[in-house]
Design a protein around this motif. Structure first.
Motif, mmCIF file in Angstrom:
data_model
loop_
_atom_site.group_PDB
_atom_site.id
_atom_site.type_symbol
_atom_site.label_atom_id
_atom_site.label_comp_id
_atom_site.label_asym_id
_atom_site.label_seq_id
_atom_site.Cartn_x
_atom_site.Cartn_y
_atom_site.Cartn_z
ATOM 1 N N LEU A 137 54.179 50.355 33.939
ATOM 2 C CA LEU A 137 53.827 49.564 32.759
ATOM 3 C C LEU A 137 52.648 48.641 33.041
ATOM 4 C CD1 LEU A 137 57.227 48.454 31.184
ATOM 5 C CD2 LEU A 137 55.450 49.829 30.141
ATOM 6 N N ILE A 138 52.638 48.032 34.203
ATOM 7 C CA ILE A 138 51.532 47.134 34.556
ATOM 8 C C ILE A 138 50.238 47.931 34.673
ATOM 9 C CG2 ILE A 138 50.620 45.638 36.376
ATOM 10 C CD1 ILE A 138 53.509 44.688 36.822
ATOM 11 N N GLN A 139 50.320 49.109 35.261
ATOM 12 C CA GLN A 139 49.135 49.949 35.405
ATOM 13 C C GLN A 139 48.575 50.361 34.038
ATOM 14 O OE1 GLN A 139 49.850 53.602 37.518
ATOM 15 N NE2 GLN A 139 47.717 53.788 38.121
ATOM 16 N N ALA A 140 49.449 50.602 33.085
ATOM 17 C CA ALA A 140 49.014 51.030 31.751
ATOM 18 C C ALA A 140 48.885 49.868 30.778
ATOM 19 C CB ALA A 140 50.007 52.050 31.202
ATOM 20 N N SER A 141 49.030 48.637 31.242
ATOM 21 C CA SER A 141 49.074 47.493 30.327
ATOM 22 C C SER A 141 47.786 47.323 29.528
ATOM 23 C CB SER A 141 49.404 46.211 31.079
ATOM 24 O OG SER A 141 48.377 45.878 31.982
ATOM 25 N N ASP A 142 46.628 47.582 30.126
ATOM 26 C CA ASP A 142 45.382 47.443 29.371
ATOM 27 C C ASP A 142 45.343 48.404 28.190
ATOM 28 O OD1 ASP A 142 44.133 45.335 30.607
ATOM 29 O OD2 ASP A 142 43.098 46.582 32.073
ATOM 30 N N ARG A 143 45.711 49.654 28.419
ATOM 31 C CA ARG A 143 45.717 50.639 27.325
ATOM 32 C C ARG A 143 46.736 50.267 26.250
ATOM 33 N NH1 ARG A 143 46.840 55.772 30.478
ATOM 34 N NH2 ARG A 143 47.401 54.248 32.019
ATOM 35 N N ILE A 144 47.909 49.795 26.675
ATOM 36 C CA ILE A 144 48.951 49.416 25.719
ATOM 37 C C ILE A 144 48.498 48.222 24.881
ATOM 38 C CG2 ILE A 144 51.300 48.511 25.508
ATOM 39 C CD1 ILE A 144 51.976 50.124 28.080
ATOM 40 N N VAL A 145 47.924 47.219 25.547
ATOM 41 C CA VAL A 145 47.486 46.016 24.833
ATOM 42 C C VAL A 145 46.358 46.336 23.872
ATOM 43 C CG1 VAL A 145 46.386 43.763 25.146
ATOM 44 C CG2 VAL A 145 48.311 44.407 26.578
ATOM 45 N N MET A 146 45.438 47.191 24.270
ATOM 46 C CA MET A 146 44.331 47.561 23.378
ATOM 47 C C MET A 146 44.841 48.254 22.109
ATOM 48 S SD MET A 146 41.509 46.536 24.526
ATOM 49 C CE MET A 146 40.541 46.170 25.949
ATOM 50 N N ARG A 147 45.958 48.962 22.212
ATOM 51 C CA ARG A 147 46.519 49.627 21.026
ATOM 52 C C ARG A 147 47.322 48.665 20.164
ATOM 53 N NH1 ARG A 147 48.468 55.550 23.076
ATOM 54 N NH2 ARG A 147 46.370 56.315 23.479
ATOM 55 N N LEU A 148 47.954 47.674 20.789
ATOM 56 C CA LEU A 148 48.828 46.770 20.040
ATOM 57 C C LEU A 148 48.107 45.561 19.455
ATOM 58 C CD1 LEU A 148 52.008 46.713 22.316
ATOM 59 C CD2 LEU A 148 51.642 47.998 20.211
ATOM 60 N N SER A 149 47.033 45.127 20.081
ATOM 61 C CA SER A 149 46.366 43.900 19.655
ATOM 62 C C SER A 149 44.937 44.194 19.233
ATOM 63 C CB SER A 149 46.385 42.879 20.801
ATOM 64 O OG SER A 149 45.682 41.729 20.437
ATOM 65 N N ARG A 150 44.681 44.065 17.954
ATOM 66 C CA ARG A 150 43.335 44.319 17.433
ATOM 67 C C ARG A 150 42.345 43.266 17.929
ATOM 68 N NH1 ARG A 150 44.305 48.307 13.953
ATOM 69 N NH2 ARG A 150 46.073 48.229 12.558
ATOM 70 N N SER A 151 42.799 42.032 18.096
ATOM 71 C CA SER A 151 41.895 40.965 18.522
ATOM 72 C C SER A 151 41.454 41.145 19.977
ATOM 73 C CB SER A 151 42.566 39.605 18.350
ATOM 74 O OG SER A 151 43.671 39.482 19.215
ATOM 75 N N GLU A 152 42.179 41.943 20.731
ATOM 76 C CA GLU A 152 41.832 42.131 22.146
ATOM 77 C C GLU A 152 40.473 42.814 22.298
ATOM 78 O OE1 GLU A 152 42.493 41.615 26.213
ATOM 79 O OE2 GLU A 152 43.439 40.735 24.474
ATOM 80 N N TRP A 153 40.157 43.745 21.384
ATOM 81 C CA TRP A 153 38.844 44.406 21.440
ATOM 82 C C TRP A 153 37.729 43.384 21.261
ATOM 83 C CZ3 TRP A 153 38.006 49.120 23.135
ATOM 84 C CH2 TRP A 153 39.037 50.040 23.101
ATOM 85 N N LEU A 154 37.925 42.487 20.313
ATOM 86 C CA LEU A 154 36.920 41.463 20.048
ATOM 87 C C LEU A 154 36.768 40.521 21.235
ATOM 88 C CD1 LEU A 154 34.966 40.130 18.076
ATOM 89 C CD2 LEU A 154 36.897 38.831 17.171
ATOM 90 N N LEU A 155 37.903 40.099 21.818
ATOM 91 C CA LEU A 155 37.838 39.200 22.979
ATOM 92 C C LEU A 155 37.142 39.866 24.163
ATOM 93 C CD1 LEU A 155 41.387 37.576 22.827
ATOM 94 C CD2 LEU A 155 39.198 36.508 22.275
#
Length: 168
Positions: A137-155
């Motif tokens: 899960l930690i290894q895939a956390s960036d991919r998971i967060v990018m799918r769940l949080s739209r604001s993460e792309w902007l940040l």
């Protein structure tokens, strides 16, 4: 009147804030890996694999409930304390597994006979699976967060823009 495990835990908590903390850490450090290995070996020996295979659906359901519940709680608390959405999701993913203290509580519950052995085995297996799943899960956390949080792309794009401006 305490068990030896609980007594050792309380003694460690009390000694953690004393000036002797660093000396104790130095004395215990050589035994840390051995004791940690023995602890997880003992936990693994408690697991009844035949019961886990018979109750695999219940184990997977409890594993999913444990991970989802703890993820949601930690991400919500992280967000409530002011973390950015992407950071809160990453913290939730990293800390969603069952902890070592849960194994201690499980063994105390088993010794006291509060819960049926069948349920304890299912819970133990779900806790072990959660610890096994965490590195992935930690290894895939960036991919998971990018799918769940739209604001993460902007940040992320703003951070890259800042780095580019500073380097120019």
């Amino acid at each position: 009147g305490l068990s030896t495990a609980l007594g050792a835990f309380l003694a460690g908590v009390m000694l953690a804030d004393t000036p002797y903390r660093h000396e104790l850490e130095t004395d215990v450090e050589p035994f840390r890996s051995i004791l940690l290995g023995l602890f997880f070996l003992a936990v693994g020996m408690m697991l009844d694999l035949s019961l886990v295979l018979r109750e695999l659906v219940a184990v997977v359901a409890l594993f999913a409930a444990l991970m989802a519940g703890k993820f949601a709680l930690i991400a919500a608390l992280s967000r409530a304390f002011g973390a950015a959405p992407g950071t809160a999701l990453r913290v939730g993913l990293a800390a969603a597994q069952a902890g070592e203290f849960g194994f201690v509580m499980l063994s105390l519950t088993s010794a006291a006979g509060f819960v049926p052995e069948r349920f304890l085995q299912i819970l133990l297996a779900a806790m072990i699976f959660s610890m096994l799943a965490t590195p992935f899960l930690i290894q895939a956390s960036d991919r998971i967060v990018m799918r769940l949080s739209r604001s993460e792309w902007l940040l992320r794009s703003l951070a890259l823009h800042r780095v580019a401006v500073q380097s120019i």
